[in-house]
Design an enzyme around this catalytic site. Structure first.
Site, PDB file in Angstrom:
ATOM      1  N   GLN A   1     -47.952  74.056 -41.540  1.00 22.20           N
ATOM      2  CA  GLN A   1     -47.729  75.498 -41.662  1.00 22.20           C
ATOM      3  C   GLN A   1     -46.534  75.931 -40.815  1.00 22.20           C
ATOM      4  OE1 GLN A   1     -49.201  77.703 -43.607  1.00 22.20           O
ATOM      5  NE2 GLN A   1     -50.823  76.392 -44.437  1.00 22.20           N
TER       6      GLN A   1
ATOM      7  N   CYS B   1     -51.053  80.027 -50.726  1.00 23.62           N
ATOM      8  CA  CYS B   1     -49.823  80.702 -50.303  1.00 23.62           C
ATOM      9  C   CYS B   1     -49.153  81.422 -51.466  1.00 23.62           C
ATOM     10  CB  CYS B   1     -48.848  79.705 -49.680  1.00 23.62           C
ATOM     11  SG  CYS B   1     -48.322  78.386 -50.803  1.00 23.62           S
TER      12      CYS B   1
ATOM     13  N   TYR C   1     -56.218  68.238 -50.575  1.00 25.56           N
ATOM     14  CA  TYR C   1     -54.818  68.506 -50.233  1.00 25.56           C
ATOM     15  C   TYR C   1     -54.741  68.656 -48.715  1.00 25.56           C
ATOM     16  CZ  TYR C   1     -54.871  69.828 -55.194  1.00 25.56           C
ATOM     17  OH  TYR C   1     -55.065  69.849 -56.563  1.00 25.56           O
TER      18      TYR C   1
ATOM     19  N   GLU D   1     -55.427  63.392 -49.639  1.00 28.17           N
ATOM     20  CA  GLU D   1     -54.020  63.810 -49.641  1.00 28.17           C
ATOM     21  C   GLU D   1     -53.233  62.902 -50.579  1.00 28.17           C
ATOM     22  OE1 GLU D   1     -50.347  65.124 -49.404  1.00 28.17           O
ATOM     23  OE2 GLU D   1     -52.048  66.245 -48.583  1.00 28.17           O
TER      24      GLU D   1
END
Length: 467
Positions: free
Chosen positions: A296, A423, A329, A353
């Site tokens: 992030q 997002c 993820y 992932e």
């Protein structure tokens, strides 16, 4: 009242967004309508929809048409003069991102600070409007769901003094043909030279990348962890650039920075000086993140998002000692590590992932948690191969969202709840619509302003099967 004139513009000075045939480069006076997803406002010109950047709803503006082909379904435009300004308009904090100033000098503004001409309160209000519109249009709600308070919550004001600046711990730059640090204009190949990045942390700006001769480099990525640990500069070389040239650039950087060469297509990283990774810290854990692996970008985002996710899951009694959960993820394991703490030695966490390098980071970061199984692969494939009776899943997909196929797999896995971190309000609302049509409901929703002065926002939602 006009806030700035723009008569110095020359239509051929710098091509914006391809400068197609048609009306591209021409000017028009428009009445600005509501905000739309993507950082634009909606206006109309001679019956055609025009998406206008750098405006505020309710303004009358003069624009330069930046993408206005005769056969296009809609046109795009940048504001070059404000004829009737909104009371929420302020002077832009960054000259090269200010459409009025940039076009006044004959070139388009850089992308990445497209809301910088508005007060932060107005920015958040418009982001809330966008989220509400996506929920009703794409997720199928007749009205804004009552589980959301309708606000986009500020983050990091204690650190930035309410300015919304200095929050980026990661930044991406291009390089001009002359070898200077730059950034692309929106939807354009045109690169604008930059000598500051006000949204970036002091640690990034202190590297003074704009002082370097970057000939032989196509792209520069920078990561400067909020914990103050060693920053990393990644150099993507142009074809044919020699190793000697890369090492010369590395030598010109401050000694405290690690420097590496990277290939964006292959995902490989080669050491030039120091480490090829950075050490990030959040919620009581340290995380190794190699190269341009995902983390992030807002300094306070990890703690904010983990806090929202765990609060939702704890409230619903989905995350307790002995619980069976998954982090999908998962990146370098931000949520995985906290979930492992919560479920303890009697529970289990599946961490999935897709990127091989990032998955290797997760293995290193989580090696001391035996209740965690780290798997590298596509989410839908892993869920088919490792079916479990999940208490909860954390879903944090890339900007494109999970998509219909993955949502189908998640519903088929029959977890008790899903915490969805997004997002992008459009892909989130689309996926939420898939969940709702499969019999799931929205049990909680929060929205955060983790990207001040841009149109982006982050949401955290709690989804559960309808009773």
């Amino acid at each position: 009242m006009s806030t700035r004139t723009s008569r110095a513009i020359q239509p051929a000075a710098a091509p914006a967004e391809g400068d197609q045939a048609g009306h591209t480069g021409q000017e028009a006076v428009l009445d600005v309508g509501p905000v739309a997803h993507g950082g634009h406002c909606v206006a109309r010109h001679e019956g055609r929809v025009v998406f206008v950047r750098h405006a505020v709803p309710g303004e009358k503006v003069r624009v330069r048409l930046t993408d206005a082909g005769d056969d296009a379904k809609f046109w795009r435009a940048d504001v070059i003069e404000v004829l009737d300004p909104s009371p929420d308009r302020v002077e832009h904090f960054w000259h090269v991102a200010d459409s009025l100033r940039a076009w006044g000098h004959g070139h388009p503004p850089v992308g990445g600070a497209e809301f910088g001409h508005m007060t932060l309160a107005k920015q958040r209000s418009l982001k809330a409007d966008v989220l509400a519109e996506q929920l009703t249009r794409l997720a199928g709600f007749e009205q804004v769901p009552s589980v959301w308070n309708g606000a986009v919550e500020p983050v990091g004001e204690a650190d930035d003094g309410g300015t919304g600046l200095g929050w980026r711990t990661r930044a991406s730059f291009s390089v001009t043909p002359g070898g200077r640090l730059g950034m692309h204009a929106h939807r354009s190949d045109y690169i604008v030279p930059v000598r500051e990045m006000p949204l970036a942390s002091e640690a990034i700006n202190a590297l003074r990348l704009w002082d370097l001769d970057l000939q032989g480099i196509d792209r520069v990525e920078v990561a400067a962890p909020a914990n103050g640990s060693r920053p990393l500069v990644l150099l993507a070389p142009s074809p044919g650039t020699k190793d000697k040239r890369l090492r010369a650039i590395a030598a010109a950087l401050p000694a405290e920075a690690s420097v590496a060469a990277f290939d964006p297509l292959a995902g490989t990283v080669a050491q030039l000086r120091g480490r090829t990774w950075v050490q990030e810290s959040a919620v009581g854990h340290d995380y190794r993140v190699t190269g341009e692996g995902f983390w992030q970008i807002h300094r306070d985002a990890p703690g904010t998002l983990v806090g929202a996710v765990t609060e939702f899951l704890h409230q619903g009694d989905y995350l307790n000692p002995g619980a069976v959960v998954a982090d999908l993820y998962a990146g370098a394991g931000l949520f995985t590590a906290v979930m492992a703490d919560a479920v303890g030695g009697t529970g289990s966490v599946l961490s999935v992932e897709g990127a091989p390098g990032t998955s290797r980071d997760a293995r290193k970061n989580l090696h001391s948690s035996p209740q965690v199984e780290v798997v590298q692969g596509r989410v839908e494939r892993v869920l088919r191969q490792k079916p479990r009776n999940f208490d909860a899943l954390v879903l944090d997909p890339p900007r494109a969202g999970a998509g219909k196929a993955v949502v189908g797999q998640l519903v088929a896995a029959q977890p008790r709840a899903i915490a969805y971190v997004s997002c992008d309000p459009a892909s989130f609302a689309r996926d939420l619509g898939y969940f709702r049509r499969s019999g799931w409901g929205l049990a909680g929703l929060r929205a955060f302003d983790l990207y001040p002065h841009t149109h982006h926002l982050e949401t955290v939602a709690l989804l559960a099967p309808a009773p």
